[in-house]
Design a protein around this motif. Structure first.
Motif, mmCIF file in Angstrom:
data_model
loop_
_atom_site.group_PDB
_atom_site.id
_atom_site.type_symbol
_atom_site.label_atom_id
_atom_site.label_comp_id
_atom_site.label_asym_id
_atom_site.label_seq_id
_atom_site.Cartn_x
_atom_site.Cartn_y
_atom_site.Cartn_z
ATOM 1 N N GLY A 196 0.824 -1.216 0.000
ATOM 2 C CA GLY A 196 0.000 0.000 0.000
ATOM 3 C C GLY A 196 0.844 1.246 0.000
ATOM 4 O O GLY A 196 1.620 1.495 -0.933
ATOM 5 N N THR A 197 0.745 2.038 1.051
ATOM 6 C CA THR A 197 1.511 3.273 1.155
ATOM 7 C C THR A 197 2.965 3.041 1.538
ATOM 8 O O THR A 197 3.717 3.987 1.731
ATOM 9 N N GLY A 198 3.351 1.763 1.671
ATOM 10 C CA GLY A 198 4.746 1.451 1.968
ATOM 11 C C GLY A 198 4.972 0.762 3.296
ATOM 12 O O GLY A 198 6.055 0.884 3.872
ATOM 13 N N VAL A 199 3.981 0.028 3.797
ATOM 14 C CA VAL A 199 4.160 -0.619 5.094
ATOM 15 C C VAL A 199 5.079 -1.833 4.971
ATOM 16 O O VAL A 199 5.075 -2.553 3.963
ATOM 17 N N THR A 200 5.851 -2.054 6.008
ATOM 18 C CA THR A 200 6.751 -3.203 6.089
ATOM 19 C C THR A 200 6.732 -3.739 7.522
ATOM 20 O O THR A 200 6.123 -3.129 8.414
ATOM 21 N N GLY A 201 7.398 -4.857 7.732
ATOM 22 C CA GLY A 201 7.590 -5.373 9.079
ATOM 23 C C GLY A 201 6.304 -5.615 9.837
ATOM 24 O O GLY A 201 5.344 -6.194 9.322
ATOM 25 N N ASP A 202 6.259 -5.134 11.080
ATOM 26 C CA ASP A 202 5.100 -5.364 11.943
ATOM 27 C C ASP A 202 3.834 -4.746 11.374
ATOM 28 O O ASP A 202 2.739 -5.310 11.529
ATOM 29 N N ALA A 203 3.973 -3.583 10.728
ATOM 30 C CA ALA A 203 2.795 -2.934 10.152
ATOM 31 C C ALA A 203 2.205 -3.782 9.028
ATOM 32 O O ALA A 203 0.983 -3.918 8.903
ATOM 33 N N PHE A 204 3.067 -4.383 8.230
ATOM 34 C CA PHE A 204 2.567 -5.248 7.162
ATOM 35 C C PHE A 204 1.892 -6.485 7.749
ATOM 36 O O PHE A 204 0.833 -6.920 7.272
ATOM 37 N N SER A 205 2.485 -7.038 8.785
ATOM 38 C CA SER A 205 1.867 -8.196 9.446
ATOM 39 C C SER A 205 0.499 -7.834 10.004
ATOM 40 O O SER A 205 -0.458 -8.626 9.928
ATOM 41 N N ALA A 206 0.383 -6.633 10.568
ATOM 42 C CA ALA A 206 -0.907 -6.166 11.090
ATOM 43 C C ALA A 206 -1.929 -6.013 9.967
ATOM 44 O O ALA A 206 -3.126 -6.299 10.151
ATOM 45 N N LYS A 207 -1.457 -5.600 8.816
ATOM 46 C CA LYS A 207 -2.351 -5.429 7.674
ATOM 47 C C LYS A 207 -2.878 -6.778 7.188
ATOM 48 O O LYS A 207 -4.086 -6.943 6.949
ATOM 49 N N VAL A 208 -1.991 -7.743 7.060
ATOM 50 C CA VAL A 208 -2.409 -9.085 6.660
ATOM 51 C C VAL A 208 -3.407 -9.660 7.663
ATOM 52 O O VAL A 208 -4.435 -10.244 7.285
ATOM 53 N N LYS A 209 -3.128 -9.475 8.940
ATOM 54 C CA LYS A 209 -4.023 -9.991 9.978
ATOM 55 C C LYS A 209 -5.387 -9.318 9.906
ATOM 56 O O LYS A 209 -6.431 -9.975 10.067
ATOM 57 N N ALA A 210 -5.398 -8.008 9.646
ATOM 58 C CA ALA A 210 -6.672 -7.301 9.556
ATOM 59 C C ALA A 210 -7.509 -7.835 8.398
ATOM 60 O O ALA A 210 -8.729 -8.020 8.526
ATOM 61 N N VAL A 211 -6.864 -8.100 7.274
ATOM 62 C CA VAL A 211 -7.583 -8.647 6.126
ATOM 63 C C VAL A 211 -8.148 -10.024 6.473
ATOM 64 O O VAL A 211 -9.330 -10.307 6.226
ATOM 65 N N ALA A 212 -7.316 -10.885 7.044
ATOM 66 C CA ALA A 212 -7.776 -12.227 7.403
ATOM 67 C C ALA A 212 -8.890 -12.182 8.439
ATOM 68 O O ALA A 212 -9.913 -12.884 8.311
ATOM 69 N N ASP A 213 -8.727 -11.361 9.464
ATOM 70 C CA ASP A 213 -9.728 -11.279 10.528
ATOM 71 C C ASP A 213 -11.053 -10.735 10.003
ATOM 72 O O ASP A 213 -12.134 -11.223 10.374
ATOM 73 N N GLY A 214 -10.970 -9.711 9.161
ATOM 74 C CA GLY A 214 -12.191 -9.115 8.637
ATOM 75 C C GLY A 214 -12.983 -10.076 7.787
ATOM 76 O O GLY A 214 -14.213 -10.186 7.917
ATOM 77 N N VAL A 215 -12.294 -10.800 6.916
ATOM 78 C CA VAL A 215 -12.992 -11.752 6.051
ATOM 79 C C VAL A 215 -13.569 -12.902 6.871
ATOM 80 O O VAL A 215 -14.695 -13.354 6.628
#
Length: 344
Positions: A196-215
């Protein structure tokens, strides 16, 4: 769309669904006229490649021959996402409003492209102080709010425009786009989630988790694309989908921008694959999920330049390609006009 039923105040999903039953088809006669002229132009058959296809597409969906790209409009819809509270973006949510002001003052990339290609740029703020809910905890939108946002997007399609370019601005919307695609097409959250806007590391992991949790939370709503849209989508994405439908009804061809914009159109495709036949995808985003999404909906991007800016920039850039296609088609001499011998 001037029909009062689709004013933002009283739109419903039932009314939106009614549009799928009334989609006008392509004008085959206009498309055939474009093909006929191509065979007479002073060039080997097919030598302009995709430009020839795009000219035919424009004629068929404008419902006229010759096609034109004289009054293009770029609509950028801006909204905020509650899921940003999960730390899914490299930028804070207030950047959405700040970038809207940048658009208004003429300082963004899309402003320069709109000016270059003589396009009408419209920016639509969608309750920036009222973000959607965090879809990892509850539905992003009530169904009525999603329908109203779609109806709001329809208002961007007005008489006189001959091409509609769609884009978005909304911190967190690549997370929403990834959730939409994961819910529609399966796979893993990692398949659909990018920086996205350039997330890496823990922020990217949080993003993946948010997608999985939301779905996972909204799994029961995945059978209905519009219900899914309300569950994990965004106001600006809903507006884009509404604009796509309105453009179809008004016979205005559409250029979709990048990943988030195409994800909004994918909801319509899931509801009825015919609903985005009048759309071209302007470019393939550097977001990894976009290329996979294009395969799912059967669209070939016009450009592939490694862009991932959003704000309609890729769609605006592709205006120049369409203008070039029409200029060659309508301005070139025929073999007969030029006194040039045709193919043996």
């Amino acid at each position: 769309m001037s029909d009062e039923r689709f004013s933002p105040e009283n739109a419903t999903f039932d009314e939106i669904r009614g549009l799928f039953r009334a989609l006008p088809p392509a004008d085959l006669e206009s498309g055939t006229a474009a093909v006929s002229r191509e065979t007479q132009l002073t060039k080997p058959s097919g030598s302009l490649g995709r430009l020839e296809e795009l000219t035919r597409w424009l004629a068929a969906w404008q419902g006229k021959y010759p096609p034109t790209v004289e009054h293009p409009r770029i609509c950028v819809f801006a909204a905020n996402h509650g899921v940003t509270a999960k730390g899914v973006s490299a930028y804070p949510a207030e950047v959405t409003a700040q970038m809207v002001q940048n658009f208004i003052s003429g300082g963004a990339a899309v402003n320069q492209l709109a000016q270059l290609f003589d396009a009408d740029l419209r920016v639509y703020e969608m309750a920036l102080d009222q973000p959607t809910a965090d879809f990892t905890e509850e539905a992003a939108m009530e169904t009525g709010d999603c329908a109203k946002a779609m109806a709001y997007g329809m208002m961007g399609v007005e008489p006189g425009i001959d091409l509609l370019c769609l884009g978005e601005m909304g911190i967190g919307n690549s997370t929403s786009a990834a959730a939409i695609c994961h819910a529609l097409y399966g796979g893993t959250a990692e398949d659909w989630t990018g920086p996205g806007t350039g997330v890496t590391g823990d922020a990217f992991s949080a993003k993946v988790k948010a997608v999985a949790d939301g779905v996972a939370l909204h799994k029961a709503r995945t059978e209905d694309p519009l219900e899914l849209f309300a569950a994990v989508g965004g106001l600006e994405l809903a507006a884009i989908a509404g604009a796509v439908l309105a453009a179809r009804m008004a016979r205005v061809p559409v250029l979709l921008d990048g990943y988030a914009c195409t994800a909004a159109a994918a909801v319509l495709h899931a509801a009825d694959p015919r609903s985005i036949e009048h759309c071209q995808v302007a470019h393939c985003s550097a977001e990894p999920g976009h290329r996979l999404l294009l395969e799912k909906i059967g669209k070939e991007p016009i450009l592939d330049l490694g862009m991932r800016l959003g704000e309609g920039s890729g769609a605006a850039l592709a205006i120049g390609i369409l203008k070039s296609a029409v200029a060659c088609h309508t301005g070139m001499a025929t073999f007969a006009d030029a006194g040039v011998s045709g193919p043996a």
